[in-house]
Design an enzyme around this catalytic site. Structure first.
Site, PDB file in Angstrom:
ATOM      1  CE1 TYR A  76      87.699   7.450  50.440  1.00  0.00           C
ATOM      2  CE2 TYR A  76      88.533   5.199  50.583  1.00  0.00           C
ATOM      3  CZ  TYR A  76      87.697   6.196  51.039  1.00  0.00           C
ATOM      4  OH  TYR A  76      86.871   5.959  52.101  1.00  0.00           O
ATOM      5  CG  PHE A 128      95.996  13.413  78.377  1.00  0.00           C
ATOM      6  CD1 PHE A 128      96.496  14.486  79.087  1.00  0.00           C
ATOM      7  CD2 PHE A 128      95.258  13.650  77.235  1.00  0.00           C
ATOM      8  CE1 PHE A 128      96.261  15.787  78.656  1.00  0.00           C
ATOM      9  CE2 PHE A 128      95.027  14.944  76.801  1.00  0.00           C
ATOM     10  CZ  PHE A 128      95.529  16.009  77.511  1.00  0.00           C
ATOM     11  CG  ASP A 129      92.206  15.708  79.674  1.00  0.00           C
ATOM     12  OD1 ASP A 129      92.818  15.250  78.697  1.00  0.00           O
ATOM     13  OD2 ASP A 129      91.881  16.903  79.764  1.00  0.00           O
ATOM     14  CG  ASP A 218      99.091   8.469  75.576  1.00  0.00           C
ATOM     15  OD1 ASP A 218      99.636   9.067  74.624  1.00  0.00           O
ATOM     16  OD2 ASP A 218      98.086   8.906  76.161  1.00  0.00           O
ATOM     17  CB  ALA A 220     101.452  12.253  73.190  1.00  0.00           C
ATOM     18  CE  LYS A 261      99.040  16.597  72.501  1.00  0.00           C
ATOM     19  NZ  LYS A 261      98.562  15.409  73.134  1.00  0.00           N
ATOM     20  CG  HIS A 453      88.996  20.619  81.473  1.00  0.00           C
ATOM     21  ND1 HIS A 453      88.483  19.355  81.629  1.00  0.00           N
ATOM     22  CD2 HIS A 453      89.998  20.501  80.570  1.00  0.00           C
ATOM     23  CE1 HIS A 453      89.144  18.516  80.859  1.00  0.00           C
ATOM     24  NE2 HIS A 453      90.063  19.173  80.199  1.00  0.00           N
TER      25      HIS A 453
HETATM   26  C1  LIG Z   1      97.134  15.096  73.642  1.00  0.00           C
HETATM   27  C2  LIG Z   1      97.167  13.789  74.279  1.00  0.00           C
HETATM   28  C3  LIG Z   1      96.213  12.810  73.964  1.00  0.00           C
HETATM   29  C4  LIG Z   1      95.045  13.071  73.042  1.00  0.00           C
HETATM   30  O1  LIG Z   1      95.450  13.416  71.771  1.00  0.00           O
HETATM   31  P1  LIG Z   1      94.673  14.456  70.837  1.00  0.00           P
HETATM   32  O2  LIG Z   1      95.516  14.514  69.618  1.00  0.00           O
HETATM   33  O3  LIG Z   1      94.590  15.742  71.567  1.00  0.00           O
HETATM   34  O4  LIG Z   1      93.326  13.881  70.577  1.00  0.00           O
HETATM   35  C5  LIG Z   1      96.350  11.587  74.576  1.00  0.00           C
HETATM   36  N1  LIG Z   1      97.343  11.340  75.451  1.00  0.00           N
HETATM   37  C6  LIG Z   1      98.268  12.255  75.773  1.00  0.00           C
HETATM   38  C7  LIG Z   1      99.359  11.923  76.737  1.00  0.00           C
HETATM   39  C8  LIG Z   1      98.209  13.509  75.212  1.00  0.00           C
HETATM   40  O5  LIG Z   1      99.114  14.430  75.550  1.00  0.00           O
END
Ligand SMILES: *Cc1c(COP(=O)(O)O)cnc(C)c1O
Length: 461
Positions: A76, A128-129, A218, A220, A261, A453
């Site tokens: 844990y 991002f959305d 961000d 990713a 990603k 969406h």
């Molecule tokens: C996918 C993504 C997110 C959100 O991440 P999740 O793992 O899907 O929650 C945030 N910012 C960018 C640029 C992304 O591509």
């Protein structure tokens, strides 16, 4: 002999395990799409032949990662896999504190809860959305500051993901006290998976420092971004991907990461920060929402797989293959005159819906229509990133504000499909193009309040 260029381009792996896929007959595809209310999120994966819905959490893991799965320490507190992850992330990115989360969204939720006060603005190159939704959820105001070239879909620019430095400076000058941080998304998902240059990161850092505003990434697709810097930016050709990643991150105070990603995992994420106060606040929220500091909503084995994925993703062989495959699909479409965002980005090919189906007005969702048709034509699942995802009602006038781009995204999972699959995708789009005059638009019959969406139901107009 020794001077000749190596033969390049084939996959830098061989396939050790396979998962069967099949193309169901056309009549069934049409039926399945109607049953799904023309929303690809409602399709069953067994009815999909080639799934380009997303590159998120869809990567194939390596044998090294699968082996790591067996090395999970499910304690844990203090799992050894957390310390491996922490060491890999610190080595790669150079940030002081690493907080694991189960994906990108909780990382956004926690970091933004710690940083944003109601009414504050959060500028970025292009949020991002889910990122924009999380900023709004904390009663903040997301502000996108892309460069004008980002909207000229057919025009080449090496770094269309860049933030508009002039507009950023103007905004910080005006609203500086009302801005908790700046968010640089690498690569820029919403704008086409387009990279951000090192020069742009450096300039954004200079301006944000001048106004004492932290810069977060961000991150990713940090490795794909680094590859483009190596390929396209002067002075980086002979630098390693790892060195470029380190330099990019050296201009930031931390990051949010969806490891689904460039972490090459099916689930995982993290937050990084150099700020001890931010780390403490995030830690408290993590324990409230995700779990203890050394697991953050993940199993020990998942942490191990993420650490190993991050080690692998900065391999230049891998990135060369990755970016080349995306480019291959883009070139096949461009050769056939299909309007796509040019140049192709790191993880996906984006069809310009309005240019592809010019007879369908934006209010009838041409990019969504393209996505629906592609499934029916070739069993390929893609995703609308445009009017359905981003149109908003003006709160005062009630009028619809349309996003500048209406795109169909063909996101390519990492290490999953071969170029032959890409050929089928391209052939599907080309066939739609040949019968496009007969294709009608869509209308929304029902939609949820946020991120519509994912669940909206459509019918033909
Ligand atoms: C996918 C993504 C997110 C959100 O991440 P999740 O793992 O899907 O929650 C945030 N910012 C960018 C640029 C992304 O591509």
């Amino acid at each position: 002999m020794g001077q000749e260029k190596e033969i390049m381009g084939a996959e830098p792996f061989k396939i050790k395990m396979v998962e069967p896929i099949r193309l169901i007959p056309r009549v069934e595809r049409v039926k399945r799409m109607e049953e799904a209310y023309f929303n690809v999120f409602r399709l069953k994966p067994d009815d999909v032949y080639i799934d380009l819905l997303t590159d998120s959490g869809t990567s194939a893991m390596s044998d090294y990662q699968w082996a790591g799965l067996m090395m999970g320490d499910e304690s844990y507190a203090g799992s050894r896999n957390f310390y491996h992850l922490e060491q890999v992330v610190q080595d790669l990115m150079g940030f002081r504190y690493v907080i694991p989360t189960h994906q990108g969204r909780p990382a956004e939720n926690i970091l933004f809860s710690a940083l944003i006060q109601p009414g504050q603005m959060v500028p970025g190159n292009a949020h991002f959305d889910t990122t924009a939704a999380h900023i709004r959820h904390k009663k903040g105001i997301p502000v996108n500051l892309p460069i004008p070239e980002a909207l000229r879909t057919g025009e080449f620019h090496p770094f269309k993901g860049n933030v508009n430095i002039g507009e950023l400076e103007a905004l910080l000058n005006q609203e500086g006290k009302n801005i908790p941080f700046f968010l640089m998304t690498i690569t820029n998902n919403t704008g086409g998976g387009q990279p951000v240059s090192m020069e742009n990161i450096r300039k954004a850092r200079e301006i944000t420092s001048k106004y004492r505003i932290p810069l977060y990434f961000d991150a990713a697709r940090f490795a794909e971004n680094a590859y483009f810097i190596k390929e396209r930016e002067e002075g980086y050709r002979d630098r390693s991907i790892k060195a470029i990643v380190k330099e990019m991150m050296s201009h930031g105070d931390g990051c949010v990461m969806s490891a689904k990603k460039d972490g090459l995992v099916n689930m995982g994420g993290f937050i990084c920060t150099n700020d001890e106060g931010v780390y403490q606040r995030c830690g408290e929220l993590l324990i409230l929402m995700e779990g203890f500091l050394t697991y953050g909503g993940l199993s020990g084995r998942d942490l191990e797989v993420m650490a190993r994925g991050l080690e692998e993703v900065v391999s230049e062989d891998y990135l060369t293959y990755r970016i080349r495959q995306v480019r291959y699909l883009g070139e096949r479409l461009m050769d056939a005159g299909i309007p796509i965002i040019h140049p192709t980005g790191g993880h996906a090919v984006y069809i310009d819906g309005r240019a592809f189906l010019p007879h369908i007005p934006q209010s009838q969702f041409p990019a969504q229509v393209t996505s629906v048709e592609l499934y029916m034509e070739a069993g390929v699942r893609s995703l609308e990133i445009g009017t359905v995802a981003f149109a908003r009602k003006d709160e005062k006038t009630g009028e619809t504000i349309y996003p500048p781009l209406d795109l169909t995204r063909l996101a390519i999972p990492r290490r999953v499909y071969t170029d032959r699959h890409m050929d089928v995708v391209a052939e599907g789009v080309i066939r739609i193009s040949k019968r496009k005059e007969s294709i009608r638009g869509l209308k929304i019959n029902w939609e949820p309040k946020v991120l519509r969406h994912f669940l909206a139901k459509f019918s033909r107009v």
